[in-house]
Motif scaffolding. Structure first.
Motif, mmCIF file in Angstrom:
data_model
loop_
_atom_site.group_PDB
_atom_site.id
_atom_site.type_symbol
_atom_site.label_atom_id
_atom_site.label_comp_id
_atom_site.label_asym_id
_atom_site.label_seq_id
_atom_site.Cartn_x
_atom_site.Cartn_y
_atom_site.Cartn_z
ATOM 1 N N ARG A 73 -2.772 -8.189 16.260
ATOM 2 C CA ARG A 73 -2.287 -7.685 14.975
ATOM 3 C C ARG A 73 -1.181 -8.598 14.463
ATOM 4 O O ARG A 73 -0.447 -9.211 15.243
ATOM 5 C CB ARG A 73 -1.720 -6.264 15.132
ATOM 6 N N GLU A 74 -1.035 -8.662 13.143
ATOM 7 C CA GLU A 74 0.092 -9.385 12.569
ATOM 8 C C GLU A 74 1.367 -8.599 12.850
ATOM 9 O O GLU A 74 1.428 -7.394 12.590
ATOM 10 C CB GLU A 74 -0.093 -9.582 11.068
ATOM 11 N N ALA A 75 2.360 -9.292 13.370
ATOM 12 C CA ALA A 75 3.594 -8.609 13.773
ATOM 13 C C ALA A 75 4.230 -7.858 12.614
ATOM 14 O O ALA A 75 4.717 -6.724 12.776
ATOM 15 C CB ALA A 75 4.582 -9.623 14.346
ATOM 16 N N GLU A 76 4.221 -8.443 11.424
ATOM 17 C CA GLU A 76 4.908 -7.839 10.296
ATOM 18 C C GLU A 76 4.107 -6.716 9.632
ATOM 19 O O GLU A 76 4.594 -6.082 8.700
ATOM 20 C CB GLU A 76 5.284 -8.923 9.288
ATOM 21 N N SER A 77 2.906 -6.452 10.146
ATOM 22 C CA SER A 77 2.112 -5.342 9.601
ATOM 23 C C SER A 77 2.437 -4.026 10.284
ATOM 24 O O SER A 77 1.979 -2.967 9.841
ATOM 25 C CB SER A 77 0.614 -5.642 9.761
#
Length: 275
Positions: A73-77
């Protein structure tokens, strides 16, 4: 002592920057890696800063969580609560590294640890976070212990930095010095009066021959010897094989801050040579 006062001190030896913390034995960018850097006597720790989906500043280098947490997953999501629920892999991560009990720290947690104990280079993955990170550092009374940095290659870059609300937080420029362009680059940097500059260069002689110009600008020089393409021949691997040829030559040329993934070895080398 403030970060700027420490860097400006003529009495100090070459400062060691632990890249993403001293991560041998702890996950990179973790509180444990910061504690390791402090225990080793490193003067500075480099930390990567991102913002979560719900607006919390946290530490993580990669865009995704795959390498350090095994999550695609994208960390900032993710929200900060979701990020804090994850555990981090040992050292610099990857599938071969075991999971630890360390969790993704917020920037506020990191500043609480570093304040009064070690200085911190905050590497923002989005430089648009300058004002927000500066405000956080001021709120935590850690603003005199950290730096913010970005590339400064043009007067437009300098103007962008001046427009940011980073009052009280030291600014470090990032530049590429060549024999032909050094004068112009210093003129542009001079508009910002950075206390330090993270540099790349064409040849080591370009740096050594211009020590007086850097001293006149009151700007300390920082270089990375990481095993990355941008380091050229000046890598940690080469330094471990022949420290005099890498770390020694850099120090002799006037570079007084070195970022490394081998902080223990560099600390030992500096102590042995007394520089």
């Amino acid at each position: 002592m403030t970060y700027k006062d420490f860097i400006a001190s003529p009495a100090r030896t070459c400062a060691v920057v632990a890249h993403r913390g001293a991560w041998h034995g702890a996950p990179e960018n973790s509180l444990a890696a910061i504690e390791n850097a402090i225990a080793l006597g490193c003067e500075i720790v480099e930390l990567d800063v991102r913002r979560s989906a719900d607006g919390e500043l946290f530490l993580m280098h990669d865009e995704t969580l795959q390498r350090m947490a095994g999550i695609g997953r994208e960390a900032e999501s993710l929200t900060m609560a979701e990020l804090r629920a994850l555990t981090l892999r040992q050292d610099d991560g990857g599938e071969s590294r075991a999971m630890t009990d360390q969790r993704i720290p917020t920037l506020r947690q990191a500043l609480e640890v570093i304040r009064g104990r070690i200085f911190a280079d905050l590497d923002l993955k989005d430089r648009g976070l300058f004002p927000e990170v500066a405000a956080c550092a001021r709120a935590m009374d850690a603003h005199a212990s950290v730096d913010l940095k970005t590339k400064v290659h043009s007067r437009a870059d300098a103007a962008w930095v001046r427009a940011q609300k980073i009052d009280g937080v030291p600014f470090m420029g990032m530049a590429h010095f060549t024999a032909e362009g050094l004068g112009e680059e210093l003129d542009i940097l001079g508009e910002l009066s950075p206390f330090m500059c993270e540099i790349r260069f064409d040849r080591i002689e370009t740096i050594a021959r211009n020590r007086e110009a850097f001293e006149k600008a009151r700007m300390a020089l920082w270089i990375n010897t990481l095993d990355q393409p941008g380091s050229g021949e000046w890598t940690d691997s080469a330094a471990l094989a022949d420290p005099d040829a890498i770390w020694g030559r850099l120090i002799d040329a006037g570079i007084s801050v070195i970022q490394t993934d081998q902080p223990e070895a560099l600390k030992s080398y500096i102590k042995a040579r007394g520089a």
